[in-house]
Design an enzyme around this catalytic site. Structure first.
Site, PDB file in Angstrom:
ATOM      1  N   ASN A  41       0.891  -1.304  -0.019  1.00  0.00           N
ATOM      2  CA  ASN A  41       0.189   0.193   0.053  1.00  0.00           C
ATOM      3  C   ASN A  41       0.713   1.134  -0.138  1.00  0.00           C
ATOM      4  O   ASN A  41       0.571   2.254  -0.869  1.00  0.00           O
ATOM      5  CB  ASN A  41      -0.696   0.114   1.259  1.00  0.00           C
ATOM      6  CG  ASN A  41      -1.529  -1.069   1.849  1.00  0.00           C
ATOM      7  OD1 ASN A  41      -0.803  -2.015   1.783  1.00  0.00           O
ATOM      8  ND2 ASN A  41      -2.924  -1.072   2.129  1.00  0.00           N
ATOM      9  N   CYS A  42       1.847   1.322   0.827  1.00  0.00           N
ATOM     10  CA  CYS A  42       2.855   2.329   1.014  1.00  0.00           C
ATOM     11  C   CYS A  42       3.598   2.746  -0.215  1.00  0.00           C
ATOM     12  O   CYS A  42       3.909   3.928  -0.366  1.00  0.00           O
ATOM     13  CB  CYS A  42       3.592   2.133   2.218  1.00  0.00           C
ATOM     14  SG  CYS A  42       2.760   1.481   3.789  1.00  0.00           S
ATOM     15  N   TYR A 279     -10.313 -12.433  16.895  1.00  0.00           N
ATOM     16  CA  TYR A 279      -9.417 -11.235  17.201  1.00  0.00           C
ATOM     17  C   TYR A 279      -9.513 -10.246  16.140  1.00  0.00           C
ATOM     18  O   TYR A 279     -10.076 -10.308  15.119  1.00  0.00           O
ATOM     19  CB  TYR A 279      -7.803 -11.799  17.085  1.00  0.00           C
ATOM     20  CG  TYR A 279      -7.615 -12.691  18.596  1.00  0.00           C
ATOM     21  CD1 TYR A 279      -6.939 -11.996  19.325  1.00  0.00           C
ATOM     22  CD2 TYR A 279      -7.844 -13.982  18.585  1.00  0.00           C
ATOM     23  CE1 TYR A 279      -6.578 -12.772  20.660  1.00  0.00           C
ATOM     24  CE2 TYR A 279      -7.783 -14.666  19.724  1.00  0.00           C
ATOM     25  CZ  TYR A 279      -6.977 -14.163  20.656  1.00  0.00           C
ATOM     26  OH  TYR A 279      -7.009 -15.023  21.778  1.00  0.00           O
ATOM     27  N   ALA A 280      -9.038  -9.042  16.482  1.00  0.00           N
ATOM     28  CA  ALA A 280      -9.113  -8.110  15.194  1.00  0.00           C
ATOM     29  C   ALA A 280      -7.997  -7.070  15.325  1.00  0.00           C
ATOM     30  O   ALA A 280      -7.132  -6.913  16.404  1.00  0.00           O
ATOM     31  CB  ALA A 280     -10.541  -7.075  15.196  1.00  0.00           C
ATOM     32  N   TYR A 426      28.830   8.952  15.782  1.00  0.00           N
ATOM     33  CA  TYR A 426      29.308  10.352  15.267  1.00  0.00           C
ATOM     34  C   TYR A 426      30.331  10.343  14.284  1.00  0.00           C
ATOM     35  O   TYR A 426      31.540   9.616  14.851  1.00  0.00           O
ATOM     36  CB  TYR A 426      29.474  11.421  16.166  1.00  0.00           C
ATOM     37  CG  TYR A 426      30.184  12.462  15.772  1.00  0.00           C
ATOM     38  CD1 TYR A 426      29.881  13.444  14.853  1.00  0.00           C
ATOM     39  CD2 TYR A 426      31.576  12.793  16.325  1.00  0.00           C
ATOM     40  CE1 TYR A 426      30.630  14.261  14.349  1.00  0.00           C
ATOM     41  CE2 TYR A 426      32.410  13.841  15.812  1.00  0.00           C
ATOM     42  CZ  TYR A 426      31.902  14.728  14.849  1.00  0.00           C
ATOM     43  OH  TYR A 426      32.699  15.532  14.307  1.00  0.00           O
TER      44      TYR A 426
HETATM   45  C1  LIG Z   1      -1.522   5.095  -0.415  1.00  0.00           C
HETATM   46  C2  LIG Z   1      -1.204   4.471   0.972  1.00  0.00           C
HETATM   47  C3  LIG Z   1       0.105   4.723   1.434  1.00  0.00           C
HETATM   48  C4  LIG Z   1       0.524   4.453   2.687  1.00  0.00           C
HETATM   49  N1  LIG Z   1       1.591   4.656   2.991  1.00  0.00           N
HETATM   50  C5  LIG Z   1       1.944   4.241   4.425  1.00  0.00           C
HETATM   51  C6  LIG Z   1       2.976   4.438   4.900  1.00  0.00           C
HETATM   52  O1  LIG Z   1       4.046   4.913   4.249  1.00  0.00           O
HETATM   53  N2  LIG Z   1       3.484   4.054   6.263  1.00  0.00           N
HETATM   54  C7  LIG Z   1       2.756   3.609   7.046  1.00  0.00           C
HETATM   55  O2  LIG Z   1       2.821   3.151   8.212  1.00  0.00           O
HETATM   56  N3  LIG Z   1       1.152   3.500   6.458  1.00  0.00           N
HETATM   57  C8  LIG Z   1       1.229   3.682   5.280  1.00  0.00           C
HETATM   58  N4  LIG Z   1      -0.030   3.307   4.890  1.00  0.00           N
HETATM   59  C9  LIG Z   1      -1.142   2.656   5.787  1.00  0.00           C
HETATM   60  C10 LIG Z   1      -0.925   1.160   5.664  1.00  0.00           C
HETATM   61  O3  LIG Z   1      -1.064   0.650   4.328  1.00  0.00           O
HETATM   62  C11 LIG Z   1      -2.277   0.479   6.378  1.00  0.00           C
HETATM   63  O4  LIG Z   1      -2.218   1.058   7.722  1.00  0.00           O
HETATM   64  C12 LIG Z   1      -2.038  -0.815   6.622  1.00  0.00           C
HETATM   65  O5  LIG Z   1      -2.090  -1.331   5.154  1.00  0.00           O
HETATM   66  C13 LIG Z   1      -3.389  -1.427   7.254  1.00  0.00           C
HETATM   67  O6  LIG Z   1      -3.035  -2.775   7.157  1.00  0.00           O
HETATM   68  P1  LIG Z   1      -4.630  -3.617   7.616  1.00  0.00           P
HETATM   69  O7  LIG Z   1      -4.320  -5.001   7.410  1.00  0.00           O
HETATM   70  O8  LIG Z   1      -5.179  -3.225   8.694  1.00  0.00           O
HETATM   71  O9  LIG Z   1      -5.336  -3.127   6.148  1.00  0.00           O
HETATM   72  P2  LIG Z   1      -5.164  -3.426   4.552  1.00  0.00           P
HETATM   73  O10 LIG Z   1      -3.656  -3.440   4.453  1.00  0.00           O
HETATM   74  O11 LIG Z   1      -5.777  -2.487   3.989  1.00  0.00           O
HETATM   75  O12 LIG Z   1      -5.795  -4.913   4.374  1.00  0.00           O
HETATM   76  C14 LIG Z   1      -7.078  -4.803   4.469  1.00  0.00           C
HETATM   77  C15 LIG Z   1      -7.433  -6.022   3.468  1.00  0.00           C
HETATM   78  O13 LIG Z   1      -8.723  -6.503   3.930  1.00  0.00           O
HETATM   79  C16 LIG Z   1      -9.767  -6.784   2.721  1.00  0.00           C
HETATM   80  N5  LIG Z   1     -10.904  -6.841   3.197  1.00  0.00           N
HETATM   81  C17 LIG Z   1     -11.889  -5.911   3.803  1.00  0.00           C
HETATM   82  N6  LIG Z   1     -12.960  -6.628   4.079  1.00  0.00           N
HETATM   83  C18 LIG Z   1     -13.054  -7.775   3.667  1.00  0.00           C
HETATM   84  C19 LIG Z   1     -14.004  -8.774   3.657  1.00  0.00           C
HETATM   85  N7  LIG Z   1     -15.253  -8.654   4.246  1.00  0.00           N
HETATM   86  N8  LIG Z   1     -13.542  -9.863   3.172  1.00  0.00           N
HETATM   87  C20 LIG Z   1     -12.411 -10.030   2.837  1.00  0.00           C
HETATM   88  N9  LIG Z   1     -11.479  -9.236   2.738  1.00  0.00           N
HETATM   89  C21 LIG Z   1     -11.745  -8.114   3.130  1.00  0.00           C
HETATM   90  C22 LIG Z   1      -9.655  -5.466   1.735  1.00  0.00           C
HETATM   91  O14 LIG Z   1      -9.643  -5.980   0.441  1.00  0.00           O
HETATM   92  C23 LIG Z   1      -7.918  -5.312   2.144  1.00  0.00           C
HETATM   93  O15 LIG Z   1      -7.081  -5.681   1.085  1.00  0.00           O
HETATM   94  C24 LIG Z   1      -0.577   3.593   3.372  1.00  0.00           C
HETATM   95  C25 LIG Z   1      -2.030   3.312   2.856  1.00  0.00           C
HETATM   96  C26 LIG Z   1      -2.082   3.837   1.570  1.00  0.00           C
HETATM   97  C27 LIG Z   1      -3.506   3.391   1.030  1.00  0.00           C
END
Ligand SMILES: Cc1cc2nc3c(=O)[nH]c(=O)nc-3n(C[C@H](O)[C@H](O)[C@H](O)COP(=O)(O)OP(=O)(O)OC[C@H]3O[C@@H](n4cnc5c(N)ncnc54)[C@H](O)[C@@H]3O)c2cc1C
Length: 579
Positions: A41-42, A279-280, A426
């Site tokens: 994502n990042c 868990y979440a 340093y």
């Molecule tokens: C463009 C961008 C840049 C970023 N840059 C940074 C950064 O530089 N540094 C940083 O710390 N964070 C960054 N982030 C944030 C970081 O990507 C998120 O905090 C992280 O991905 C969260 O992880 P997650 O597992 O909670 O969610 P996600 O990684 O979003 O994964 C969740 C997944 O669950 C799936 N899903 C949802 N509901 C369901 C369902 N009911 N059934 C099946 N699948 C489902 C979704 O499709 C998704 O793919 C960025 C985010 C974006 C969008």
């Protein structure tokens, strides 16, 4: 044991891999509603900017590689629609084959992430209006740019994703206008630190409007008209919305799991939801703010990955607590880097938590070694015991390591006095014998010990000039280039010989460029018997940046934008800065 993980990216993939490393025999199913798992994502904005050139590089793991390495049953394009908590089963919809099925579980981990906020603004549903969360969003934006070769874009919202988009659109030779509702960009920063970024955006010829919002986007022949609350209208080719995310709680909510006060899935300190077998983790949950103990939403990749691991540990019987999120984050804004950790001043003020702050402007490494660049640290700490509550750093080089040192210090419960003592690496090309973190510690400790009595930039305008004398202790040349209205110039090296010009009975406010020479001047005056001497914290640099006009309006006239100028600017930036 059979474990189902919902969501296959940061938190979910991390949880599933950890589960396998702990239990070779468990049946582990990873369900992802999108087409990809474990993608970066990042890195997405940088693919749009063509810094990351290969699309494949965005995908860290595929279902096949996860099967091979971790023996996981990965099912993409499989959305979990409901959780039957009583029967411990999930309802799955196979999007590709349009089929429904059910799977039972012993334990379930939810990592469904967050969704971009897209307010119901008229015109936001058009094909040239985008949000950015996943690979399909990224491809849509990149494809639009490749096909339509836009000359201008409006970025709505100047948060982390919005700002990354700004830089990457600039790399593509697009004139950018930012529209931000707040009075500053990048909400985790306090205003005077954000003002340093405002100045940098001005240097890069990014147009931006603060305290304003998009009310409507009208799509006309050949362009769109973005209408703002202020009445201003901006002609553009595309609109990108980056006004934040909200936790994806649809599944948790319909399944009857408890939702917290901030709108995220409620979990305990072991990351267990209101149901003992579920868990979440990740962006979808509420976490404890490590500094102030409140429930908060902090959507960052580091916490999501760590939580995934902890949830897996707990499922496998290795009891582990998640101790909270302090929001350590970093961002590249053109040539600058911005980083924060802990709480900012705005938040502490809102929560009525007592704090003091200090500003220090150091060099990224020894000044005598080439290419030393300025690095500004705002340190926020308890006035009672010096405990570090937060830090913000803005600079060009070495910001990352300084924020990580301070983030670590916060985790270790350190006080500003401890920062003075840290022995940090340093050599002239990397740092100074007193590292900027040590310097921040000295400045803060001096304030707490009373060695330095300070005044902040925002208190200058409240001064009663009849009772106060402002002394600029910089050189006459620096003074001539700009100073605070009403200030008298007595360079620090002449101070001892010009004491007759400084009245004993008035309050004396001393300032220099960054607060160091003025500290020396304050010490001289204090020891010469002056009782009411104050040092302007952060010096003229902090003051000047903070009191300037912050927005940057009227930079572009749509009809007159020259694509060749934009390309030239972007190429020169790209060659200097290909990170
Ligand atoms: C463009 C961008 C840049 C970023 N840059 C940074 C950064 O530089 N540094 C940083 O710390 N964070 C960054 N982030 C944030 C970081 O990507 C998120 O905090 C992280 O991905 C969260 O992880 P997650 O597992 O909670 O969610 P996600 O990684 O979003 O994964 C969740 C997944 O669950 C799936 N899903 C949802 N509901 C369901 C369902 N009911 N059934 C099946 N699948 C489902 C979704 O499709 C998704 O793919 C960025 C985010 C974006 C969008």
């Amino acid at each position: 044991m059979k474990v189902i993980v919902v969501g296959g990216v940061a938190g979910g993939a991390s949880a599933a891999a950890r589960l396998r490393r702990l239990n070779e025999n468990a049946e582990i199913i990873l369900l992802e509603r999108g087409e990809y798992i474990s993608f970066a994502n990042c890195g997405l904005p940088y693919y749009i900017g063509e810094v990351i050139r290969k699309r494949d590089n965005l995908v860290v793991q595929s279902p096949e590689s996860m099967k091979k390495r971790f023996n996981l049953d990965v099912r993409v394009l499989n959305e979990v629609k409901n959780i039957d908590i009583e029967k411990k089963q999930v309802d799955i919809y196979d999007i590709k084959h349009k089929k429904k099925c059910r799977e039972s579980y012993d334990k379930l981990i939810l990592s469904p992430g967050a969704v971009p906020i897209k307010p119901p603004v008229k015109g936001f549903d058009a094909p040239n209006v985008f949000t950015l969360r996943d690979i399909p969003d990224t491809l849509a934006i990149k494809n639009f740019i490749d096909v339509h070769n836009p000359i201008s874009a409006v970025v709505v919202g100047a948060g982390f994703i919005g700002m990354e988009l700004v830089e990457n659109l600039y790399r593509r030779g697009i004139a950018i206008t930012i529209v931000e509702l707040a009075e500053q960009v990048l909400a985790p920063l306090d205003s005077e630190m954000a003002s340093l970024i405002h100045q940098h955006l001005k240097e890069k010829k990014v147009e931006f409007y603060l305290n304003d919002e998009v009310k409507e986007v009208e799509h006309r022949e050949g362009f769109s008209l973005v209408k703002l609350g202020s009445g201003r209208e901006i002609k553009t080719d595309m609109v990108l919305i980056g006004i934040g995310v909200r936790p994806e709680i649809t599944l948790a909510k319909i399944s009857g799991l408890e939702i917290g006060e901030r709108g995220g899935i409620k979990v305990d300190r072991f990351l267990k939801t209101s149901n003992a077998d579920i868990y979440a983790v990740g962006d979808a949950i509420e976490v404890i703010d490590y500094i102030n103990g409140n429930s908060v939403l902090i959507p960052l990749a580091g916490p999501a990955n760590k939580q995934g691991r902890i949830a897996a540990n707990n499922i496998c019987g290795m009891t582990e607590e998640y101790t909270g999120t302090q929001g350590t984050s970093i961002l590249k804004v053109f040539d600058m880097t911005v980083a924060t950790t802990g709480n900012n001043e705005k938040l502490l003020k809102r929560l009525n938590i007592p704090y003091e702050k200090s500003f220090s402007h150091s060099s990224s490494h020894a000044g005598y070694y080439p290419d030393a660049l300025s690095l500004s640290i705002k340190l926020i700490f308890s006035p009672d015991n010096g405990k570090i509550l937060g830090a913000q750093i803005v600079g060009y080089d070495g910001v990352d390591k300084r924020i990580d040192v301070i983030a670590t210090a916060i985790r270790a419960g350190m006080k500003v006095y401890d920062l003075e003592k840290l022995e940090l690496a340093y050599a002239p090309s990397y740092s100074s014998a007193k590292d900027p973190v040590n310097m921040a510690g000295y400045v803060a400790s001096n304030i707490l010990k009373g060695d330095s009595v300070i005044i902040h930039w925002h208190d200058i305008e409240k001064l009663n000039h009849e009772k106060t004398v402002l002394i600029d202790v910089r050189t006459p040349k620096e003074f001539s280039l700009g100073t605070i209205e009403g200030a008298k110039n007595i360079p620090v090296d002449e101070l001892r010989n010009r004491l007759n010009e400084i009245p004993q009975d008035r309050e004396i406010i001393i300032f220099c460029q960054v607060g160091l020479r003025s500290y020396i001047a304050c010490r001289i005056l204090r020891q010469k018997g002056y009782k009411k001497v104050k040092n302007l914290s952060g010096g003229y640099k902090t003051y000047f940046s903070a009191v300037q006009r912050q927005d940057n309006p009227n930079i572009f006239q749509y009809e007159k934008i020259e694509k060749s100028d934009l390309i030239k600017a972007s190429e020169s930036f790209y060659h200097r800065n290909s990170r």
